[in-house]
Design a protein around this motif. Structure first.
Motif, PDB file in Angstrom:
ATOM      1  N   VAL A 112       0.850  -1.214   0.000  1.00 40.48           N
ATOM      2  CA  VAL A 112       0.000   0.000   0.000  1.00 40.48           C
ATOM      3  C   VAL A 112       0.880   1.257   0.000  1.00 40.48           C
ATOM      4  CG1 VAL A 112      -1.736   1.309   1.294  1.00 40.48           C
ATOM      5  CG2 VAL A 112      -1.874  -1.199   1.226  1.00 40.48           C
ATOM      6  N   LYS A 113       1.895   1.249   0.858  1.00 41.14           N
ATOM      7  CA  LYS A 113       2.725   2.439   1.078  1.00 41.14           C
ATOM      8  C   LYS A 113       3.718   2.679  -0.037  1.00 41.14           C
ATOM      9  CE  LYS A 113       3.747   3.238   5.961  1.00 41.14           C
ATOM     10  NZ  LYS A 113       4.696   2.804   6.995  1.00 41.14           N
ATOM     11  N   HIS A 114       4.412   1.623  -0.434  1.00 40.73           N
ATOM     12  CA  HIS A 114       5.539   1.823  -1.349  1.00 40.73           C
ATOM     13  C   HIS A 114       5.221   1.493  -2.810  1.00 40.73           C
ATOM     14  CE1 HIS A 114       7.812   2.709   2.170  1.00 40.73           C
ATOM     15  NE2 HIS A 114       7.595   1.517   2.681  1.00 40.73           N
ATOM     16  N   ALA A 115       4.515   0.379  -3.046  1.00 36.90           N
ATOM     17  CA  ALA A 115       4.224   0.040  -4.447  1.00 36.90           C
ATOM     18  C   ALA A 115       3.167   0.995  -5.004  1.00 36.90           C
ATOM     19  CB  ALA A 115       3.762  -1.413  -4.553  1.00 36.90           C
ATOM     20  N   TYR A 116       2.299   1.507  -4.116  1.00 42.45           N
ATOM     21  CA  TYR A 116       1.203   2.380  -4.575  1.00 42.45           C
ATOM     22  C   TYR A 116       1.246   3.773  -3.953  1.00 42.45           C
ATOM     23  CZ  TYR A 116      -0.949  -1.476  -7.039  1.00 42.45           C
ATOM     24  OH  TYR A 116      -1.188  -2.495  -7.926  1.00 42.45           O
ATOM     25  N   ASN A 117       2.322   4.059  -3.168  1.00 42.24           N
ATOM     26  CA  ASN A 117       2.446   5.391  -2.557  1.00 42.24           C
ATOM     27  C   ASN A 117       1.223   5.811  -1.775  1.00 42.24           C
ATOM     28  OD1 ASN A 117       4.797   6.773  -2.637  1.00 42.24           O
ATOM     29  ND2 ASN A 117       4.548   7.383  -4.792  1.00 42.24           N
ATOM     30  N   ASN A 118       0.471   4.875  -1.287  1.00 40.03           N
ATOM     31  CA  ASN A 118      -0.771   5.134  -0.550  1.00 40.03           C
ATOM     32  C   ASN A 118      -1.801   5.901  -1.389  1.00 40.03           C
ATOM     33  OD1 ASN A 118      -2.339   4.703   1.672  1.00 40.03           O
ATOM     34  ND2 ASN A 118      -1.531   6.407   2.863  1.00 40.03           N
ATOM     35  N   GLU A 119      -1.683   5.761  -2.720  1.00 37.63           N
ATOM     36  CA  GLU A 119      -2.621   6.463  -3.604  1.00 37.63           C
ATOM     37  C   GLU A 119      -3.829   5.570  -3.875  1.00 37.63           C
ATOM     38  OE1 GLU A 119      -0.043   7.227  -6.851  1.00 37.63           O
ATOM     39  OE2 GLU A 119       0.906   8.944  -5.862  1.00 37.63           O
ATOM     40  N   GLN A 120      -4.944   6.213  -4.171  1.00 32.54           N
ATOM     41  CA  GLN A 120      -6.164   5.436  -4.458  1.00 32.54           C
ATOM     42  C   GLN A 120      -6.011   4.623  -5.732  1.00 32.54           C
ATOM     43  OE1 GLN A 120      -9.748   7.762  -4.422  1.00 32.54           O
ATOM     44  NE2 GLN A 120     -10.562   6.249  -2.995  1.00 32.54           N
ATOM     45  N   THR A 121      -6.435   3.389  -5.691  1.00 37.42           N
ATOM     46  CA  THR A 121      -6.332   2.523  -6.866  1.00 37.42           C
ATOM     47  C   THR A 121      -7.454   1.494  -6.818  1.00 37.42           C
ATOM     48  OG1 THR A 121      -4.952   0.886  -7.992  1.00 37.42           O
ATOM     49  CG2 THR A 121      -4.705   1.005  -5.626  1.00 37.42           C
ATOM     50  N   GLU A 122      -7.772   0.977  -7.989  1.00 36.75           N
ATOM     51  CA  GLU A 122      -8.738  -0.130  -8.005  1.00 36.75           C
ATOM     52  C   GLU A 122      -8.010  -1.462  -8.106  1.00 36.75           C
ATOM     53  OE1 GLU A 122     -11.600   0.627 -11.062  1.00 36.75           O
ATOM     54  OE2 GLU A 122     -12.437   2.329  -9.966  1.00 36.75           O
ATOM     55  N   ASP A 123      -6.683  -1.390  -8.161  1.00 36.08           N
ATOM     56  CA  ASP A 123      -5.879  -2.614  -8.256  1.00 36.08           C
ATOM     57  C   ASP A 123      -6.074  -3.492  -7.028  1.00 36.08           C
ATOM     58  OD1 ASP A 123      -4.873  -1.809 -10.622  1.00 36.08           O
ATOM     59  OD2 ASP A 123      -2.794  -1.603  -9.958  1.00 36.08           O
ATOM     60  N   LYS A 124      -5.863  -4.770  -7.253  1.00 38.70           N
ATOM     61  CA  LYS A 124      -5.899  -5.704  -6.125  1.00 38.70           C
ATOM     62  C   LYS A 124      -4.537  -6.337  -5.943  1.00 38.70           C
ATOM     63  CE  LYS A 124     -10.750  -6.660  -6.317  1.00 38.70           C
ATOM     64  NZ  LYS A 124     -11.826  -7.593  -6.491  1.00 38.70           N
ATOM     65  N   MET A 125      -4.269  -6.747  -4.724  1.00 39.86           N
ATOM     66  CA  MET A 125      -3.083  -7.571  -4.475  1.00 39.86           C
ATOM     67  C   MET A 125      -3.590  -8.969  -4.140  1.00 39.86           C
ATOM     68  SD  MET A 125      -1.805  -6.495  -0.661  1.00 39.86           S
ATOM     69  CE  MET A 125      -2.798  -5.293   0.222  1.00 39.86           C
ATOM     70  N   GLU A 126      -2.767  -9.944  -4.424  1.00 42.64           N
ATOM     71  CA  GLU A 126      -3.157 -11.318  -4.091  1.00 42.64           C
ATOM     72  C   GLU A 126      -2.194 -11.844  -3.034  1.00 42.64           C
ATOM     73  OE1 GLU A 126      -4.273 -14.187  -7.283  1.00 42.64           O
ATOM     74  OE2 GLU A 126      -2.601 -15.322  -6.455  1.00 42.64           O
ATOM     75  N   ILE A 127      -2.767 -12.490  -2.045  1.00 46.52           N
ATOM     76  CA  ILE A 127      -1.933 -13.109  -1.004  1.00 46.52           C
ATOM     77  C   ILE A 127      -2.215 -14.599  -1.005  1.00 46.52           C
ATOM     78  CG2 ILE A 127      -1.358 -13.197   1.463  1.00 46.52           C
ATOM     79  CD1 ILE A 127      -2.189 -10.272   1.667  1.00 46.52           C
ATOM     80  N   LYS A 128      -1.142 -15.375  -1.096  1.00 47.93           N
ATOM     81  CA  LYS A 128      -1.290 -16.821  -1.164  1.00 47.93           C
ATOM     82  C   LYS A 128      -0.512 -17.448  -0.009  1.00 47.93           C
ATOM     83  CE  LYS A 128      -0.561 -20.677  -4.241  1.00 47.93           C
ATOM     84  NZ  LYS A 128       0.289 -21.242  -5.245  1.00 47.93           N
TER      85      LYS A 128
END
Lengths: 144, 99
Positions: A58-74
């Protein structure tokens, strides 16, 4: 080879990339770890490590910016070996720049990576296979 | 996270409740920092905090440092087991005021 007394697990879930979803990441991890025959202290540590890694996305890959992207956790456990995969489509991780702050340098921030390294046996950054950009793998032997 | 503030003389006690992560740190700072800036002695009661991550720890460090700068003090009270563990993992037990 001695068989592990820890159940095998293979679970994955998607989360929208934003800080308000971190509690859902923790709930998912707690649900999964509830099925494992490991002590509560270790479960709590693993939840912390995963939540810190998700927070870094959230903080570094997206700079805490709003996005509709999802991350996947396995989360996978096989023969007592835990592997947690994080996949995201954010800014590519600059591996050389990832370091936790010196622990005797008391200042806010920079502790998340330190916690992850304290808790896990290995932390590996890989280039994600399409559609992912980043693929982080945390692993730990739960038989110890 | 929820909170309650009680006052006794120059001591403000902030009772925090719930899980403290990146999503609520701004809210926590909005409660704690004005008390420090008003030069109150601040007690943070962490008895009902079940989870704290590095963002929460950053709030504790920031509060402690701001209080020192302004000549007052932040003391952590009734720290829950899970929060104490994270404080110790960060090797802050000798730095922050623990009671």
């Amino acid at each position: 080879m001695e068989q592990s007394h820890i159940a095998n697990v293979d679970e994955k879930r998607d989360f929208e990339v934003n800080s308000s979803n971190l509690k859902h990441v923790r709930s998912f991890c707690r649900e999964v770890f509830e099925r494992l025959n490991i002590n509560q202290e270790l479960k709590d540590e693993l939840v912390l490590a995963i939540a810190e890694a998700a927070q870094n996305i959230v903080k570094h890959a997206y700079n805490n910016e709003q996005t509709e992207d999802k991350m996947e956790i396995k989360i996978s456990v096989s023969d007592g070996h835990l592997e947690i995969g994080f996949f995201d489509k954010g800014r590519p991780v600059e591996k050389d720049k990832i370091r936790h702050r010196k622990i005797d340098d008391i200042k806010p921030g920079g502790l998340g990576t330190f916690f992850i390294q304290q808790i896990m046996d290995a932390v590996v950054f890989k280039e994600g296979e399409k559609p992912w950009i980043n693929h982080l793998i945390l692993s730990k032997n739960l038989n110890n | 996270m929820t909170y309650k503030v009680t006052e006794e003389g120059n001591i403000s006690t902030v009772h925090l409740d719930g899980e403290i992560d990146m999503d609520v740190t701004e809210k926590a700072k909005e409660v704690i920092m004005p008390l420090i800036e008003a030069k109150k002695e601040v007690h943070l009661n962490l008895k009902e905090v079940q989870y704290m991550d590095s963002s929460g720890i950053s709030v504790l460090i920031e509060s402690h440092q701001k209080a020192m700068e302004l000549g007052t003090k932040v003391t952590l009270k009734e720290i829950s087991k899970s929060v104490l563990k994270v404080i110790m993992m960060a090797k802050l037990e000798q730095i922050l005021n623990l009671d």
